[in-house]
Design a protein around this motif. Structure first.
Motif, PDB file in Angstrom:
ATOM      1  N   VAL A  76       0.822  -1.133  -0.383  1.00  0.00           N
ATOM      2  CA  VAL A  76      -0.680   0.385  -0.044  1.00  0.00           C
ATOM      3  C   VAL A  76       1.030   0.986  -0.258  1.00  0.00           C
ATOM      4  N   MET A 181      -7.566   3.748  -2.584  1.00  0.00           N
ATOM      5  CA  MET A 181      -7.818   3.041  -1.001  1.00  0.00           C
ATOM      6  C   MET A 181      -8.545   1.187  -1.349  1.00  0.00           C
ATOM      7  N   CYS A 185      -6.644  -2.213  -1.290  1.00  0.00           N
ATOM      8  CA  CYS A 185      -7.201  -3.253  -0.679  1.00  0.00           C
ATOM      9  C   CYS A 185      -7.746  -4.020  -0.700  1.00  0.00           C
ATOM     10  N   CYS A 339      -5.316   4.013   6.617  1.00  0.00           N
ATOM     11  CA  CYS A 339      -4.795   3.291   6.015  1.00  0.00           C
ATOM     12  C   CYS A 339      -3.459   2.355   7.279  1.00  0.00           C
ATOM     13  N   TYR A 391     -14.180   3.165   4.641  1.00  0.00           N
ATOM     14  CA  TYR A 391     -12.231   3.374   5.052  1.00  0.00           C
ATOM     15  C   TYR A 391     -12.482   1.495   5.305  1.00  0.00           C
ATOM     16  N   ILE A 395     -10.996  -2.961   4.092  1.00  0.00           N
ATOM     17  CA  ILE A 395      -9.885  -2.721   4.468  1.00  0.00           C
ATOM     18  C   ILE A 395     -11.114  -4.445   5.073  1.00  0.00           C
TER      19      ILE A 395
END
Length: 498
Positions: A76, A181, A185, A339, A391, A395
Motif C-alpha cells: 500500500v 484506497m 485493499c 491505512c 474505510y 480493509i
C-alpha cells in the motif's frame, strides 16, 4: 547446562476462537462508532485483540505477525505516496487558479430549465477534477443550492443532483482517496480499478443525467434570479485571478496532464508531482504569486493569505473562504493514518486465519460471479451501516472475499469495484455516517429520508447497483481469470500469510 526457552508449537485456530475474534471486532467497531469514538483508534484495539489471540492462544511469534503487517503495508506504500501528492495537487490547483476558473465559468452557463442537470454535471466535473465529493458539494453544490432557491426549484431534487454528481467524481477521479484506497485493499492497480468502475458507474451517470434533465424540463421554473452570494463570489474570483483568454488556456494544462496520465496509463505519482510543480509555476507566471507561497499551498493547503491580489482593507466573503481554503498534503494525514491502523488490524486477523475459518463455514461455498458480487456488496453495506465509514469496509472486504473471488475466477478489479459501489456511493444515504451528516448539515439540515429528503433523488447509487448485478449475470466487465491466473493469484495470497 544452558537453558533454552521452549517454543510452543503453532496451533490452527478453532471455529470458536475465530468467531470470538470476529465478533469482538464487530462489537468494538460498532459500539465505538455509536459512542462517537475515533474509529481509527478502534482499529488499533481490534489489532490488539487479534494479535493477542495470535500470540497467546495460537502461539504465533510476534515477529511472524509483524512480518505479515510489513508485507501488507509494502503493497500500500505507493497508494500512501499518491495520497500525499493528491493533497498537494488540490492545494496548488487552487493556488494557480485552475479550479477557481472552472467554478467561475461554470456559473455563467446555468439556465432555469437545466438547473437540476446543471447541478449534477457541474458537481460531477468539479469532483472529478478535485477528487473530493465534499469539496464539490461544499463549493459548486452550495452555489447551485442558492441559485435553486432563487428559482423556486424543488430543493430535494437539487440536493439529490448535487450529491449524485459529487459522489461520481469521488468514485472515478484518480485524485480521490477512496479511489486510491479501494484497489490497494483489493490488490489491484488504480487505473485498472477506474476502468472496472466504468462498466457500471458511467451508465448509471448517464441514466441519472436523463432523470435530472426530465425533472427540469417538466418543472415550472421562473426566470433566473441573480443570487447575490454568487455574484459576489464571481467578483472576488476575478479580483484574485483576473481571468483572461491566455490565462484560461494555460490553466487547462494541469487538467490535461491528469487526464492524459489516466488515459495513457502513465505512472500516477510522477504525473501528480509534475502537475504540482506546474501549478506553482502557473501561479507565479499568471498571477505573480511567490514560489514560497506555492510550496506552502502544496504542503499545508491553500489559504487567502497566500495571494497578494486581495487589497489589505478588503473583507472577503465567508463563501469564498469555504470554496478556496482546502487541500495540502497534510490534509491527507487522517486517511493515511487509517491505512496504518486498518492494515494493522487486517494483518493480525489474516495471520490468525480467523476469517478463513469462519467464512469456510458460512460463505466459503460461493459458486458464481453473481453470488460473489452480491455477498461483497451486502457485506459492505452492512459494515457501512454499522460503522458509518467506508474505510473499515474497504480493509475488511479485501481480507474477506479475495479467496472467494479467485475461486470463481473473478478479477480483483471487480472486488475493488464492489467496495466503491457501496462504500463511496451509499455513505450519503446513511444519516449517522460522516457523509450523510455532512450533506444534511450542508444544505440547511435537510432530511435524508422521508418527506422533504433527498435520498430518493440521489439516483446514482441505486442505478449503479442495478448495473453491477447485470454485469455479474452477463459476465461483462468481470475481469475473468484463466485457471493459471487464478492459481497464481491464490498462491500469492496464501504466501502473504504464510
Amino acid at each position: 547446562m544452558s537453558k533454552t526457552k521452549e517454543t510452543k508449537p503453532i496451533k490452527t485456530t478453532s471455529f470458536g476462537l475465530a468467531l470470538f475474534v470476529l465478533l469482538a471486532t464487530v462489537v468494538i467497531l460498532v459500539a465505538g462508532c455509536i459512542k462517537g469514538l475515533q474509529y481509527r483508534y478502534l482499529l488499533l484495539f481490534v489489532a490488539v485483540v487479534a494479535g493477542g489471540a495470535n500470540m497467546l492462544v495460537l502461539h504465533i511469534p510476534w515477529d511472524d505477525c509483524l512480518e505479515t503487517l510489513c508485507v501488507k503495508m509494502k503493497s500500500v506504500i505507493p497508494t500512501l505516496c499518491m495520497m500525499w501528492c493528491t493533497g498537494g495537487i488540490i492545494g496548488t490547483m487552487i493556488f494557480c487558479g485552475a479550479v477557481p476558473m472552472v467554478i467561475y465559468y461554470g456559473f455563467m452557463v446555468i439556465s432555469p430549465q437545466f438547473i437540476y442537470l446543471s447541478a449534477f454535471l457541474l458537481c460531477l466535473i468539479m469532483s472529478t477534477l478535485t477528487g473530493s465529493s465534499w469539496t464539490s458539494a461544499g463549493t459548486a453544490g452550495v452555489a447551485m443550492f442558492g441559485m435553486a432557491m432563487g428559482m423556486g426549484a424543488n430543493l430535494p431534487i437539487v440536493v439529490g443532483a448535487i450529491v449524485a454528481g459529487s459522489i461520481f467524481g469521488d468514485k472515478m477521479s484518480p485524485l480521490s482517496e477512496t479511489t486510491n484506497m479501494a484497489p490497494a485493499c483489493a490488490g489491484t492497480d488504480l487505473y485498472t480499478h477506474i476502468g472496472s468502475m466504468m462498466y457500471d458507474t458511467l451508465p448509471a451517470a448517464i441514466v441519472s443525467a436523463i432523470v435530472f434533465l426530465i425533472a427540469g424540463m417538466t418543472s415550472d421554473l421562473g426566470s433566473v434570479a441573480t443570487d447575490e452570494t454568487i455574484t459576489t463570489l464571481m467578483e472576488e474570483l476575478m479580483m484574485i485571478y483576473n481571468f483572461c483568454w491566455w490565462k484560461n488556456i494555460l490553466l487547462l494544462v494541469p487538467f490535461g496532464i491528469i487526464f492524459y496520465a489516466a488515459l495513457a496509463k502513465k505512472p500516477v505519482i510522477p504525473a501528480l508531482v509534475l502537475d504540482i510543480i506546474l501549478c506553482i509555476i502557473l501561479g507565479m507566471v499568471c498571477h505573480g504569486f511567490t514560489l514560497a507561497n506555492g510550496m506552502t499551498a502544496a504542503y499545508s493547503g491553500f489559504s487567502l493569505g497566500l495571494v497578494d491580489t486581495i487589497p489589505q482593507d478588503f473583507e472577503t466573503s465567508e463563501f469564498l473562504t469555504k470554496i478556496l481554503v482546502r487541500g495540502g498534503s497534510i490534509s491527507m494525514a487522517s486517511v493515511i493514518f487509517t491505512c496504518f491502523t486498518g492494515f494493522a488490524a487486517a494483518a493480525m486477523i489474516s495471520k490468525g486465519g480467523y476469517l478463513d475459518c469462519v467464512l469456510g463455514r458460512t460463505i466459503g461455498n460461493l459458486k458464481s460471479r453473481l453470488s460473489c458480487v452480491l455477498a461483497a456488496e451486502v457485506t459492505m453495506l452492512a459494515i457501512m451501516i454499522a460503522t458509518g465509514t467506508a474505510y473499515v469496509g474497504f480493509i475488511m472486504l479485501g481480507e474477506m472475499y479475495k479467496k472467494s473471488f479467485i475461486k470463481n475466477k473473478v478479477g480483483m478489479p471487480v472486488l475493488s469495484r464492489c467496495m466503491e459501489d457501496i462504500g463511496t456511493c451509499f455513505g450519503c444515504l446513511i444519516p449517522w455516517s460522516l457523509s450523510g451528516a455532512y450533506y444534511a448539515g450542508l444544505f440547511d439540515n435537510m432530511p435524508i429520508w422521508g418527506e422533504g429528503g433527498y435520498a430518493l433523488w440521489t439516483v446514482l447509487p441505486y442505478v449503479t447497483i442495478i448495473f453491477a448485478v447485470i454485469l455479474a449475470i452477463t459476465g461483462i466487465g468481470m475481469y475473468k481469470m484463466t485457471d493459471e491466473e487464478a492459481e497464481k493469484e491464490m498462491a500469492e495470497l496464501e504466501a502473504e500469510v504464510a
